[in-house]
Design an enzyme around this catalytic site. Sequence first.
Site, PDB file in Angstrom:
ATOM      1  N   GLY A 232      59.781  26.812  13.391  1.00  0.00           N
ATOM      2  CA  GLY A 232      61.216  26.249  13.310  1.00  0.00           C
ATOM      3  C   GLY A 232      61.509  25.184  14.161  1.00  0.00           C
TER       4      GLY A 232
ATOM      5  N   ARG B 147      52.233  37.027  13.565  1.00  0.00           N
ATOM      6  CA  ARG B 147      51.150  37.991  13.734  1.00  0.00           C
ATOM      7  C   ARG B 147      50.866  37.951  15.250  1.00  0.00           C
ATOM      8  NH1 ARG B 147      46.223  36.989   9.724  1.00  0.00           N
ATOM      9  NH2 ARG B 147      46.730  34.723   9.809  1.00  0.00           N
TER      10      ARG B 147
ATOM     11  N   ARG C 144      43.967  22.606   6.526  1.00  0.00           N
ATOM     12  CA  ARG C 144      42.794  23.303   7.349  1.00  0.00           C
ATOM     13  C   ARG C 144      41.334  23.153   6.792  1.00  0.00           C
ATOM     14  NH1 ARG C 144      46.103  28.566   8.492  1.00  0.00           N
ATOM     15  NH2 ARG C 144      47.289  27.984  10.477  1.00  0.00           N
TER      16      ARG C 144
ATOM     17  N   HIS D 242      48.542  33.360  -0.010  1.00  0.00           N
ATOM     18  CA  HIS D 242      48.288  33.015   1.475  1.00  0.00           C
ATOM     19  C   HIS D 242      47.734  34.070   2.292  1.00  0.00           C
ATOM     20  CE1 HIS D 242      48.624  30.644   5.054  1.00  0.00           C
ATOM     21  NE2 HIS D 242      49.594  31.438   5.490  1.00  0.00           N
TER      22      HIS D 242
HETATM   23  N1  LIG Z   1      53.392  30.340   5.541  1.00  0.00           N
HETATM   24  C1  LIG Z   1      52.758  29.739   6.583  1.00  0.00           C
HETATM   25  O1  LIG Z   1      51.691  29.284   6.230  1.00  0.00           O
HETATM   26  C2  LIG Z   1      53.172  30.341   7.923  1.00  0.00           C
HETATM   27  C3  LIG Z   1      52.241  29.621   8.887  1.00  0.00           C
HETATM   28  C4  LIG Z   1      52.686  29.936  10.459  1.00  0.00           C
HETATM   29  C5  LIG Z   1      53.780  31.030  10.596  1.00  0.00           C
HETATM   30  N2  LIG Z   1      54.185  31.747   9.441  1.00  0.00           N
HETATM   31  C6  LIG Z   1      55.157  32.565   9.682  1.00  0.00           C
HETATM   32  O2  LIG Z   1      56.296  31.888  10.179  1.00  0.00           O
HETATM   33  C7  LIG Z   1      57.037  32.878  11.013  1.00  0.00           C
HETATM   34  C8  LIG Z   1      57.589  32.280  12.132  1.00  0.00           C
HETATM   35  O3  LIG Z   1      56.736  31.981  13.207  1.00  0.00           O
HETATM   36  P1  LIG Z   1      56.745  31.384  14.516  1.00  0.00           P
HETATM   37  O4  LIG Z   1      55.377  31.261  14.992  1.00  0.00           O
HETATM   38  O5  LIG Z   1      57.808  30.084  14.499  1.00  0.00           O
HETATM   39  O6  LIG Z   1      57.460  32.749  15.273  1.00  0.00           O
HETATM   40  P2  LIG Z   1      58.395  32.863  16.478  1.00  0.00           P
HETATM   41  O7  LIG Z   1      58.495  34.067  17.079  1.00  0.00           O
HETATM   42  O8  LIG Z   1      58.279  31.873  17.408  1.00  0.00           O
HETATM   43  O9  LIG Z   1      59.722  32.416  15.796  1.00  0.00           O
HETATM   44  C9  LIG Z   1      60.461  33.097  14.789  1.00  0.00           C
HETATM   45  C10 LIG Z   1      61.969  32.871  15.054  1.00  0.00           C
HETATM   46  O10 LIG Z   1      62.673  33.575  14.267  1.00  0.00           O
HETATM   47  C11 LIG Z   1      63.930  34.037  14.873  1.00  0.00           C
HETATM   48  N3  LIG Z   1      64.413  35.070  13.944  1.00  0.00           N
HETATM   49  C12 LIG Z   1      64.453  36.425  13.824  1.00  0.00           C
HETATM   50  N4  LIG Z   1      65.298  36.995  13.159  1.00  0.00           N
HETATM   51  C13 LIG Z   1      66.117  36.170  12.889  1.00  0.00           C
HETATM   52  C14 LIG Z   1      67.426  35.957  11.983  1.00  0.00           C
HETATM   53  N5  LIG Z   1      67.775  37.315  11.251  1.00  0.00           N
HETATM   54  N6  LIG Z   1      68.140  34.889  11.666  1.00  0.00           N
HETATM   55  C15 LIG Z   1      67.612  33.832  12.283  1.00  0.00           C
HETATM   56  N7  LIG Z   1      66.465  33.533  13.314  1.00  0.00           N
HETATM   57  C16 LIG Z   1      65.818  34.939  13.500  1.00  0.00           C
HETATM   58  C17 LIG Z   1      63.476  34.496  16.097  1.00  0.00           C
HETATM   59  O11 LIG Z   1      64.633  34.649  17.145  1.00  0.00           O
HETATM   60  C18 LIG Z   1      62.330  33.623  16.523  1.00  0.00           C
HETATM   61  O12 LIG Z   1      63.028  32.605  17.240  1.00  0.00           O
HETATM   62  C19 LIG Z   1      56.193  33.989  10.985  1.00  0.00           C
HETATM   63  O13 LIG Z   1      56.561  35.157   9.917  1.00  0.00           O
HETATM   64  C20 LIG Z   1      54.878  33.604  10.920  1.00  0.00           C
HETATM   65  O14 LIG Z   1      53.890  34.701  10.220  1.00  0.00           O
HETATM   66  C21 LIG Z   1      54.047  31.272   8.383  1.00  0.00           C
END
Ligand SMILES: NC(=O)c1ccc[n+]([C@@H]2O[C@H](COP(=O)([O-])OP(=O)(O)OC[C@H]3O[C@@H](n4cnc5c(N)ncnc54)[C@H](O)[C@@H]3O)[C@@H](O)[C@H]2O)c1
Length: 313
Positions: free
Chosen positions: A15, A83, A152, A176
Amino acid sequence: MNRKVSVIGGGGNVGASVGVYVAERGLADVVLIDVIEGVPMGKALDLTQAAPLRGSNARLTGSNDLADVKGSDVVVVTAGFPRKPGMSRSDLLAANAEIVRGAAEAVKKNAPQAILIVVTNPLDVMAYLAFKASGFPKNRVLGMAGVLDSARFRAFVAMELGVAAVDVQAMVLGGHGDSMVPLPRYTTVGGIPITELLPADAIERLSQRTRDGGAEIVGLLKTGSAYYAPAASTVEMVQAVLKDEKRLLPCSVFLSGEYGLRDLFIGVPCVLGAGGVERVLELPLSEGEKSALTKSANAVAKDISELHLPATP
Ligand SMILES: NC(=O)c1ccc[n+]([C@@H]2O[C@H](COP(=O)([O-])OP(=O)(O)OC[C@H]3O[C@@H](n4cnc5c(N)ncnc54)[C@H](O)[C@@H]3O)[C@@H](O)[C@H]2O)c1
């Protein structure tokens, strides 16, 4: 007035990186929204201080209140758990479903005209859930995965051939997950299909590395998953919408019969513009590609059934 992009989960790795790229490209003002106290405000302030050095005029703010999505042109949802080594994306389903449902309901209430881009895993399932919980039309809910999986594949092909990655175009369809479908026939270097440039075993090796691309990084980072390329991929989609670019990008979208699939989200080539998903392109697929896509769709449909939502009429 500047456009507005909100990132729910904006205090986290993906984010906050979305915030960085949106601001650096000057696409919109950014609101980072997260449940962790202080962190989204801290990251927004840090980025605000980077702005004079990076030549950005975007305004960045942080918030703990989902209502601050108000007035957003685009809302990106990255909230949820990533993950850890040994986990599949599907293992995140139960934990992330409630988070994504809450986020989508807040967007429905406070930013009813926004385009919603879901990033949280398991991606295709969470995009479907956001579609249902927001009640938005199907053109305004997208999942980000295909741009990343294709990037990738592009990077691996470029490394193998010793060519510029920007000259490599790739197409990866399907869910995905481990059953995603890289399409070598539609992957080119300067317009030349890679089937003319690489032997079949090398193409299969690079396709498999693409399928395992996320896990390879999880294995190295150990405490989380990839975020720079995921964020950059998301911002390609954000930009396509904000600038009405009509980009042809693989995105996870709701299908109503295209590719013989319905009532699920899965990655297919789309035209992205101001209206969100403006068109789904139906590529002619070989028997092998078709059966790989069906297998991938079955895996997504199985995970969707675990949400226990009523089917779309
Ligand atoms: N689609 C894709 O290709 C792809 C690629 C990378 C990561 N992801 C996914 O994206 C997600 C985030 O990954 P990340 O590395 O940023 O994880 P992260 O743990 O760094 O960040 C996730 C954030 O979500 C926040 N959060 C949790 N519940 C919340 C809520 N109810 N409201 C607002 N914020 C909330 C957490 O506090 C945390 O800051 C994961 O599910 C990951 O698997 C998807």
